[in-house]
Design an enzyme around this catalytic site. Structure first.
Site, short mmCIF file in Angstrom:
data_model
loop_
_atom_site.label_atom_id
_atom_site.label_comp_id
_atom_site.label_asym_id
_atom_site.label_seq_id
_atom_site.Cartn_x
_atom_site.Cartn_y
_atom_site.Cartn_z
N PHE A 50 0.83 -1.20 0.00
CA PHE A 50 0.00 0.00 0.00
C PHE A 50 0.87 1.26 0.00
O PHE A 50 1.93 1.27 0.62
CB PHE A 50 -0.91 0.02 1.23
CG PHE A 50 -1.92 -1.09 1.24
CD1 PHE A 50 -3.12 -0.95 0.58
CD2 PHE A 50 -1.66 -2.28 1.89
CE1 PHE A 50 -4.06 -1.97 0.57
CE2 PHE A 50 -2.59 -3.32 1.90
CZ PHE A 50 -3.79 -3.16 1.23
N GLU A 51 0.36 2.31 -0.65
CA GLU A 51 1.11 3.56 -0.70
C GLU A 51 1.35 4.13 0.70
O GLU A 51 2.26 4.92 0.91
CB GLU A 51 0.38 4.59 -1.55
CG GLU A 51 -0.92 5.10 -0.93
CD GLU A 51 -1.70 6.00 -1.87
OE1 GLU A 51 -2.41 5.45 -2.71
OE2 GLU A 51 -1.58 7.21 -1.76
N THR A 52 0.51 3.74 1.65
CA THR A 52 0.68 4.21 3.02
C THR A 52 1.93 3.64 3.67
O THR A 52 2.31 4.09 4.75
CB THR A 52 -0.54 3.81 3.86
OG1 THR A 52 -0.86 2.44 3.58
CG2 THR A 52 -1.73 4.68 3.55
N SER A 84 7.35 4.08 0.68
CA SER A 84 6.56 3.30 -0.27
C SER A 84 6.70 3.86 -1.69
O SER A 84 6.82 3.09 -2.64
CB SER A 84 5.09 3.27 0.15
OG SER A 84 4.46 4.49 -0.13
#
Lengths: 255, 325
Positions: A50-52, A84
């Protein structure tokens, strides 16, 4: 043949596009279901990312946002956004990433709009904005796009180019300074669309069961090549079982 | 830079001291997780106006500040609250009505802008967004940028790689640093001096804090300094970055706080219904924000039954089996 909904077909069609060993970048919503289903259907050693900053989350329940606490559980690493996106910008890791995303509009070259309809300075409709979508589309080896098949969504020219696809055609990404990757597939409620390796234009790769190529064209504002279309296999009972019982028993995304 | 031993402050005083009309504010968290909501509601109650707000992918906090009329300008990558509001509703209405000025960046660009501010650099480069309208279309006009000393003259700048092809890049996008007047974070643990421990994902909170002149930290637990220093590798923010430490139980509510509580689907669904309806929205504000004197009073109004439903399970850090429809 089992009964199934359009959204179930979409999630499964996307899951089938994921290869074992892919690092799967997930956005919000149906893309998470596709990534979760892929791990059970065809790509057990794919990694959900995830980009998080969450890497290889142990998803026991479907997250409702990429920052949902459910993505933080059982990860290899809980990194930051800076980490990320660096993974995706770095060509060694970035080329192994497949990004799954949605948008409000798409053009024949897979350029996406998730920002505004109308004029940017005074929009008729405002959407969420890029988030990480533009970054993912700029960096990674391959992207898969979810869209509803509607004339107002498949347009000749997007009102705002949020996330670069193949831009104006062959060689354009390299010319602008982007990575070699780009959109590989568009999965809609009716069909699977691909992009021609020579012209970089969208074409009809396959129709979902019961859908005709004519219907596809009727739901787009531009023409695409339909000569290569084949019928896509419906979801198997096992695929549906995984989606319904393992991935989304509360039908939070499927409904 | 603040070396004071004891930075404990109550929320009303901390907001009054640091969040002033027209200031440049950044808030931490991401969509529906660890937004500093207690502080957001206090800013709304204090009727702060003309904020210049920075976030990367924020949801509930940004939307409530805009809904209450606190925000004049916004620099952001994403305004959404996951499935509860794929596009934040009061944000959407305000931008469509032209009452809030917006500048769009990508998420990585916003992260790099905070990182540049934290590093004391004027900008950082990335390869993101080349060929996109994020490069071409500017929300703040050039004339506004020239006349406002708090804004860089350019939204961003595209350059040829000055090292020629080194690093396999021909062109780069330079994104300007952000240095907010104040950043507000909500975290799991802090001590009185301001050392911070975040559990789960830190998002861009650390960079947002380090880029700001002043930092307010609200925390679930106030922890003894000696305890935080037993495992310093788990701490993210050194005390000298922080100006005010405010213990607020469930201070991210109705957004989630990993290992403490989940987001509240009932509140967020109710908020969505109210936000969609211009007639109902003032009633929402009166009932849940202006009509309660503190975050504690809001939690009392929600009630122990609902709050116990969202308590995190100790194994997973979220509320397992929570009805999230």
């Amino acid at each position: 043949m089992p009964d199934y909904t359009g959204r179930e077909m979409m999630a499964i069609a996307a899951a089938r596009q994921i290869n074992d060993g892919d690092i799967v970048f997930c956005g919000t919503g149906i893309s998470m279901l596709a990534a979760m289903a892929a791990k059970h259907i065809c790509a057990p050693s794919s990694v959900i990312f995830f980009e998080t900053g969450a890497v290889d989350s142990r998803l026991e329940e479907v997250p409702l946002a990429v920052a949902d606490s459910r993505v933080m559980y059982g990860t290899a690493v809980n990194g930051s956004l800076a980490d990320s996106f660096a993974v995706m910008q770095n060509p060694w890791t970035g080329r192994r990433v497949v990004g799954i995303m949605g948008a409000a509009q798409i053009d024949p070259y897979g350029n996406l709009n998730s920002t505004v309809i109308g004029d940017y300075s005074r929009p008729r409709v405002r959407f969420s904005g890029s988030g990480g979508a533009c970054d993912v589309a700029s960096f990674v080896g391959r992207t898969i796009i979810f869209m509803q098949h509607e004339k107002r969504k498949f347009v000749r020219q997007v009102d705002y180019l949020t996330s670069p696809g193949w831009l104006g055609g062959p060689g354009q990404r390299e010319k602008k300074g982007l990575s070699a990757g780009g959109p590989a597939a568009v999965i809609t409620n009716l069909a699977l669309m691909g992009f021609d390796t020579q012209t970089r234009k969208m074409f009809l790769q396959g129709c979902f069961p019961g859908v005709t190529p004519r219907q596809i064209l009727d739901n787009m504002s531009f023409e695409v090549d339909i000569s290569r279309s084949r019928e896509i296999a419906p979801p198997s009972e096992e695929e549906l079982r995984i989606l319904r019982e393992v991935c989304d028993p509360q039908r939070l995304i499927l409904n | 830079m603040n070396n004071a031993e004891d930075k404990l402050l109550d929320l009303t005083a901390a907001v009054r001291r640091y969040v002033t009309d027209g200031c440049h504010l950044s808030i931490g968290g991401f969509t529906i997780n660890r937004n500093p909501m207690a502080a957001v509601y206090e800013i709304m109650r204090q009727r702060v106006r003309n904020l210049h707000l920075y976030a990367h992918s924020n949801g509930q906090g940004v939307d409530e500040l805009i809904g209450a009329g606190c925000v004049a300008a916004l620099e952001i990558a994403y305004a959404g609250s996951g499935r509860f509001a794929p596009t934040c509703i009061r944000f959407r209405k305000a931008v469509e009505a032209g009452t809030v000025a917006v500048e769009d960046y990508s998420n990585y660009q916003m992260t790099l802008r905070f990182l540049a501010g934290a590093m004391g650099l004027p900008f950082l480069p990335t390869r993101s967004a080349l060929g996109s309208d994020i490069i071409k279309k500017w929300g703040f006009r050039a004339s506004r940028r020239k006349s406002d000393p708090r804004l860089p003259n350019h939204k961003l700048v595209v350059i040829d790689n000055p090292f020629e092809g080194w690093g396999n890049a021909q062109r780069l996008v330079l994104v300007p640093a952000i240095q907010p007047d104040v950043t507000i974070l909500h975290v799991q643990q802090a001590d009185r001096q301001g050392t911070v421990r975040i559990e789960g994902l830190p998002f861009t909170d650390v960079e947002q804090a380090k880029s700001a002149r002043h930092v307010i930290v609200t925390c679930e637990e106030l922890v003894a300094t000696d305890r935080l220093r037993e495992e310093p590798e788990r701490n993210q923010l050194p005390f000298f970055c922080v100006d005010a430490v405010v213990p607020v139980s469930m201070g991210a509510y109705p957004t989630a706080c990993y290992r403490h509580y989940d987001y509240d689907p009932v509140y967020l669904n109710n908020y969505r219904q109210a936000a969609l309806d211009d007639d109902r929205y003032p009633d929402y504000l009166d009932e849940f924000v202006y009509g309660v004197e503190s975050h504690e009073a809001l939690l009392d109004r929600i009630g122990i039954d609902q709050l116990s439903r969202i308590q995190a399970d100790p194994r997973t850090g979220y509320a397992v089996g929570l009805d999230r429809r």
